[in-house]
Design a protein around this motif. Structure first.
Motif, PDB file in Angstrom:
ATOM      1  N   GLU A 182      80.158   7.420  23.874  1.00  0.00           N
ATOM      2  CA  GLU A 182      80.446   8.560  24.825  1.00  0.00           C
ATOM      3  C   GLU A 182      80.229   9.930  23.804  1.00  0.00           C
ATOM      4  O   GLU A 182      79.810  10.971  24.372  1.00  0.00           O
ATOM      5  N   ASP A 183      80.191   9.847  22.676  1.00  0.00           N
ATOM      6  CA  ASP A 183      80.104  10.862  21.546  1.00  0.00           C
ATOM      7  C   ASP A 183      78.477  11.268  21.418  1.00  0.00           C
ATOM      8  O   ASP A 183      77.769  10.586  20.532  1.00  0.00           O
ATOM      9  N   VAL A 184      77.739  11.823  22.415  1.00  0.00           N
ATOM     10  CA  VAL A 184      76.261  11.737  22.571  1.00  0.00           C
ATOM     11  C   VAL A 184      75.858  12.887  21.216  1.00  0.00           C
ATOM     12  O   VAL A 184      74.734  13.094  21.159  1.00  0.00           O
ATOM     13  N   THR A 185      76.653  13.538  20.607  1.00  0.00           N
ATOM     14  CA  THR A 185      76.534  14.346  19.739  1.00  0.00           C
ATOM     15  C   THR A 185      76.115  13.671  18.493  1.00  0.00           C
ATOM     16  O   THR A 185      75.409  14.297  17.363  1.00  0.00           O
ATOM     17  N   ALA A 186      76.401  12.444  18.381  1.00  0.00           N
ATOM     18  CA  ALA A 186      76.227  11.561  16.960  1.00  0.00           C
ATOM     19  C   ALA A 186      74.746  11.387  16.977  1.00  0.00           C
ATOM     20  O   ALA A 186      73.847  11.531  17.980  1.00  0.00           O
ATOM     21  N   SER A 222      77.402   4.414  35.761  1.00  0.00           N
ATOM     22  CA  SER A 222      76.266   4.863  36.226  1.00  0.00           C
ATOM     23  C   SER A 222      75.511   5.672  34.773  1.00  0.00           C
ATOM     24  O   SER A 222      74.263   5.473  34.536  1.00  0.00           O
ATOM     25  N   VAL A 223      76.225   6.413  34.042  1.00  0.00           N
ATOM     26  CA  VAL A 223      75.934   7.195  33.094  1.00  0.00           C
ATOM     27  C   VAL A 223      75.816   5.993  31.875  1.00  0.00           C
ATOM     28  O   VAL A 223      74.383   6.212  31.216  1.00  0.00           O
ATOM     29  N   ARG A 224      76.561   5.234  31.672  1.00  0.00           N
ATOM     30  CA  ARG A 224      76.218   3.885  30.760  1.00  0.00           C
ATOM     31  C   ARG A 224      74.960   3.354  30.986  1.00  0.00           C
ATOM     32  O   ARG A 224      74.057   3.140  30.195  1.00  0.00           O
ATOM     33  N   GLU A 280      81.872  16.649  35.985  1.00  0.00           N
ATOM     34  CA  GLU A 280      81.194  17.435  34.763  1.00  0.00           C
ATOM     35  C   GLU A 280      80.960  16.683  33.295  1.00  0.00           C
ATOM     36  O   GLU A 280      79.959  16.823  32.815  1.00  0.00           O
ATOM     37  N   THR A 281      82.034  16.048  33.157  1.00  0.00           N
ATOM     38  CA  THR A 281      81.889  15.269  31.964  1.00  0.00           C
ATOM     39  C   THR A 281      80.679  14.241  32.003  1.00  0.00           C
ATOM     40  O   THR A 281      79.925  14.290  30.938  1.00  0.00           O
ATOM     41  N   GLN A 282      80.458  13.547  33.018  1.00  0.00           N
ATOM     42  CA  GLN A 282      79.252  12.704  33.061  1.00  0.00           C
ATOM     43  C   GLN A 282      78.028  13.305  33.176  1.00  0.00           C
ATOM     44  O   GLN A 282      77.001  13.253  32.401  1.00  0.00           O
ATOM     45  N   GLN A 283      78.101  14.447  33.767  1.00  0.00           N
ATOM     46  CA  GLN A 283      76.916  15.398  33.993  1.00  0.00           C
ATOM     47  C   GLN A 283      76.576  15.831  32.661  1.00  0.00           C
ATOM     48  O   GLN A 283      75.130  16.085  32.287  1.00  0.00           O
ATOM     49  N   SER A 284      77.393  16.306  31.749  1.00  0.00           N
ATOM     50  CA  SER A 284      77.318  16.824  30.386  1.00  0.00           C
ATOM     51  C   SER A 284      76.763  15.812  29.475  1.00  0.00           C
ATOM     52  O   SER A 284      75.803  16.116  28.910  1.00  0.00           O
ATOM     53  N   MET A 285      77.355  14.757  29.573  1.00  0.00           N
ATOM     54  CA  MET A 285      76.769  13.467  28.626  1.00  0.00           C
ATOM     55  C   MET A 285      75.290  13.436  28.925  1.00  0.00           C
ATOM     56  O   MET A 285      74.454  12.954  28.126  1.00  0.00           O
TER      57      MET A 285
END
Length: 151
Positions: free
Chosen positions: A63-67, A31-33, A121-126
């Motif tokens: 998954e590294d959305v800080t890039a 879903s996140v993807r 939370e991991t997916q929510q945060s991403m």
């Protein structure tokens, strides 16, 4: 078979519930993807043009959305390309089939009364972090939420 699975779910069959839990985790990741792909498509960054020069075609660590956004978009694009073209032992499209099967299992389990926890939370945060960055980029470009340019 449907009645058997329904009964097993309703009576708390541990092995089946474990499989349903795995399926739920897959559905959350997918879903996140999919949401990420939609965001990048709205920004016309799927794939980014030009592609970031410092990324290998095999780099699929989206998954590294800080890039930087072009790097995240390229990695997600690489992941999609790999899914479509990878002739793994399970055959072409194996990851897509796994995701569809997981979605079916979760829908079936929900239909017989199984409740699932909220989105991890991991997916929510991403999603939260990427959404904020995409919104900033959209505003910088003068692109509205509807994808239309507002200059």
């Amino acid at each position: 078979a449907v009645a058997d699975f329904t009964g097993r779910l309703q009576t708390g069959d541990a092995a089946l519930l474990e499989e349903v839990d795995k399926a739920y985790r897959i559905v959350m990741i997918e879903s996140v993807r999919n949401a990420m792909m939609g965001m990048f498509q709205a920004l016309e960054m799927f794939p980014p043009t030009p592609p970031p020069g410092d990324l290998d075609d095999e780099d699929c660590a989206y998954e590294d959305v800080t890039a930087p956004l072009p790097c995240v978009a390229q990695r997600l694009y690489n992941d999609q390309a790999r899914r479509v073209t990878d002739p793994s032992a399970a055959g072409f499209g194996a990851l897509e089939r796994r995701a569809m099967t997981a979605a079916f299992l979760v829908d079936f389990a929900e239909g017989v009364g199984i409740t699932f926890p909220p989105v991890p939370e991991t997916q929510q945060s991403m999603l939260r972090d990427l959404s904020a960055r995409v919104q900033e980029e959209s505003q910088r470009r003068g692109v509205g939420a509807d994808g239309a340019t507002h200059a």
